[in-house]
Design a protein around this motif. Sequence first.
Motif, PDB file in Angstrom:
ATOM      1  N   VAL A 162      15.636  53.974  34.006  1.00 55.28           N
ATOM      2  CA  VAL A 162      14.694  53.135  34.845  1.00 55.28           C
ATOM      3  C   VAL A 162      14.345  51.991  34.383  1.00 55.28           C
ATOM      4  O   VAL A 162      14.077  51.980  33.203  1.00 55.28           O
ATOM      5  CB  VAL A 162      13.509  54.194  35.313  1.00 55.28           C
ATOM      6  CG1 VAL A 162      12.526  53.224  36.117  1.00 55.28           C
ATOM      7  CG2 VAL A 162      13.758  55.421  35.921  1.00 55.28           C
ATOM      8  N   VAL A 163      14.483  50.761  35.181  1.00 53.01           N
ATOM      9  CA  VAL A 163      14.272  49.529  34.500  1.00 53.01           C
ATOM     10  C   VAL A 163      13.438  48.779  35.488  1.00 53.01           C
ATOM     11  O   VAL A 163      13.532  48.853  36.662  1.00 53.01           O
ATOM     12  CB  VAL A 163      15.733  49.007  34.702  1.00 53.01           C
ATOM     13  CG1 VAL A 163      15.445  47.410  33.933  1.00 53.01           C
ATOM     14  CG2 VAL A 163      16.301  49.433  33.532  1.00 53.01           C
ATOM     15  N   LEU A 213      22.512  52.779  42.434  1.00 57.37           N
ATOM     16  CA  LEU A 213      21.155  52.375  42.438  1.00 57.37           C
ATOM     17  C   LEU A 213      20.196  52.774  43.237  1.00 57.37           C
ATOM     18  O   LEU A 213      20.449  52.745  44.518  1.00 57.37           O
ATOM     19  CB  LEU A 213      21.449  50.785  42.534  1.00 57.37           C
ATOM     20  CG  LEU A 213      22.025  50.011  41.340  1.00 57.37           C
ATOM     21  CD1 LEU A 213      22.158  48.462  41.653  1.00 57.37           C
ATOM     22  CD2 LEU A 213      21.425  50.021  39.853  1.00 57.37           C
ATOM     23  N   LEU A 214      19.047  53.017  42.817  1.00 53.55           N
ATOM     24  CA  LEU A 214      17.799  53.015  43.999  1.00 53.55           C
ATOM     25  C   LEU A 214      16.955  51.780  43.462  1.00 53.55           C
ATOM     26  O   LEU A 214      16.734  51.647  42.149  1.00 53.55           O
ATOM     27  CB  LEU A 214      17.231  54.385  43.539  1.00 53.55           C
ATOM     28  CG  LEU A 214      17.782  55.664  43.647  1.00 53.55           C
ATOM     29  CD1 LEU A 214      16.962  56.862  43.632  1.00 53.55           C
ATOM     30  CD2 LEU A 214      18.372  55.809  45.161  1.00 53.55           C
ATOM     31  N   LEU A 240      22.166  51.939  46.820  1.00 56.13           N
ATOM     32  CA  LEU A 240      23.481  51.067  46.766  1.00 56.13           C
ATOM     33  C   LEU A 240      24.540  51.987  46.097  1.00 56.13           C
ATOM     34  O   LEU A 240      24.063  52.701  44.968  1.00 56.13           O
ATOM     35  CB  LEU A 240      23.222  49.779  46.162  1.00 56.13           C
ATOM     36  CG  LEU A 240      22.372  48.821  46.478  1.00 56.13           C
ATOM     37  CD1 LEU A 240      22.464  47.439  45.831  1.00 56.13           C
ATOM     38  CD2 LEU A 240      22.356  48.443  48.013  1.00 56.13           C
ATOM     39  N   ASP A 241      25.692  52.290  46.591  1.00 62.77           N
ATOM     40  CA  ASP A 241      26.671  52.946  46.041  1.00 62.77           C
ATOM     41  C   ASP A 241      27.179  52.117  44.602  1.00 62.77           C
ATOM     42  O   ASP A 241      26.924  50.979  44.374  1.00 62.77           O
ATOM     43  CB  ASP A 241      27.979  52.879  46.738  1.00 62.77           C
ATOM     44  CG  ASP A 241      28.097  53.866  47.948  1.00 62.77           C
ATOM     45  OD1 ASP A 241      27.076  54.770  47.809  1.00 62.77           O
ATOM     46  OD2 ASP A 241      28.613  53.582  48.965  1.00 62.77           O
ATOM     47  N   ALA A 242      27.429  52.979  43.826  1.00 63.23           N
ATOM     48  CA  ALA A 242      27.973  52.379  42.459  1.00 63.23           C
ATOM     49  C   ALA A 242      29.071  51.333  42.689  1.00 63.23           C
ATOM     50  O   ALA A 242      30.087  51.614  43.584  1.00 63.23           O
ATOM     51  CB  ALA A 242      28.877  53.619  41.567  1.00 63.23           C
ATOM     52  N   GLY A 243      29.357  50.225  41.892  1.00 66.08           N
ATOM     53  CA  GLY A 243      30.166  49.234  41.926  1.00 66.08           C
ATOM     54  C   GLY A 243      29.831  48.343  43.247  1.00 66.08           C
ATOM     55  O   GLY A 243      30.716  47.251  43.311  1.00 66.08           O
ATOM     56  N   LEU A 259      14.428  49.583  39.221  1.00 70.08           N
ATOM     57  CA  LEU A 259      15.586  49.924  39.532  1.00 70.08           C
ATOM     58  C   LEU A 259      15.751  51.502  38.554  1.00 70.08           C
ATOM     59  O   LEU A 259      15.610  51.507  37.693  1.00 70.08           O
ATOM     60  CB  LEU A 259      16.700  49.175  38.940  1.00 70.08           C
ATOM     61  CG  LEU A 259      16.896  47.726  39.448  1.00 70.08           C
ATOM     62  CD1 LEU A 259      17.863  47.054  38.522  1.00 70.08           C
ATOM     63  CD2 LEU A 259      17.298  47.568  40.830  1.00 70.08           C
ATOM     64  N   THR A 260      16.309  52.275  39.602  1.00 69.71           N
ATOM     65  CA  THR A 260      16.859  53.608  38.972  1.00 69.71           C
ATOM     66  C   THR A 260      18.512  53.696  39.014  1.00 69.71           C
ATOM     67  O   THR A 260      19.006  53.696  40.014  1.00 69.71           O
ATOM     68  CB  THR A 260      16.138  54.979  39.612  1.00 69.71           C
ATOM     69  OG1 THR A 260      14.734  54.769  39.757  1.00 69.71           O
ATOM     70  CG2 THR A 260      16.659  56.067  39.171  1.00 69.71           C
ATOM     71  N   LEU A 261      19.091  53.777  37.964  1.00 70.12           N
ATOM     72  CA  LEU A 261      20.291  54.043  37.683  1.00 70.12           C
ATOM     73  C   LEU A 261      20.691  55.268  37.466  1.00 70.12           C
ATOM     74  O   LEU A 261      20.437  55.987  36.529  1.00 70.12           O
ATOM     75  CB  LEU A 261      21.093  52.976  36.554  1.00 70.12           C
ATOM     76  CG  LEU A 261      20.719  51.527  36.833  1.00 70.12           C
ATOM     77  CD1 LEU A 261      19.517  51.167  36.233  1.00 70.12           C
ATOM     78  CD2 LEU A 261      21.850  50.871  36.147  1.00 70.12           C
ATOM     79  N   ILE A 262      21.705  55.847  38.500  1.00 72.44           N
ATOM     80  CA  ILE A 262      21.901  57.551  38.191  1.00 72.44           C
ATOM     81  C   ILE A 262      23.336  57.517  38.232  1.00 72.44           C
ATOM     82  O   ILE A 262      24.009  56.979  38.873  1.00 72.44           O
ATOM     83  CB  ILE A 262      21.480  57.912  39.553  1.00 72.44           C
ATOM     84  CG1 ILE A 262      19.885  57.691  40.126  1.00 72.44           C
ATOM     85  CG2 ILE A 262      22.010  59.539  39.537  1.00 72.44           C
ATOM     86  CD1 ILE A 262      19.604  58.064  41.342  1.00 72.44           C
TER      87      ILE A 262
END
Length: 108
Positions: free
Chosen positions: A38-39, A58-59, A86-89, A104-107
């Motif tokens: 999380v950023v 990404l959330l 958003l989908d990866a990439g 931003l939450t990167l999963i």
Amino acid sequence: MEHPTLPVTHIVNVRADAAVEPGRLGHSTVLSSPGVRVVVLTFEADFILKQHSAPKILLMQALDGCLRVTAGGQVTDLVPGALLRLDAGLEHEVEALEESRLMLTLIG
């Protein structure tokens, strides 16, 4: 701050280290643990984070302000209370319509 080895992590205020700084994109990692990061990004009004992509899902959540996100041929004005995935990439661009903070939450 964070304790990723504990079964529960509580961040009291994700905005605490996320002050808006004129002329630059602010970046503060709030949480980093296996599978998720999380950023909080900070934007002064009219700042544009040019088109780019992230290797993970990404959330996006506006903590305050208003951000225009362009991704996948779609334009979304992101305001507090809304969530965008958003989908990866997927290439995207973020424009701050006013002074804003974006979580931003990167999963994955």
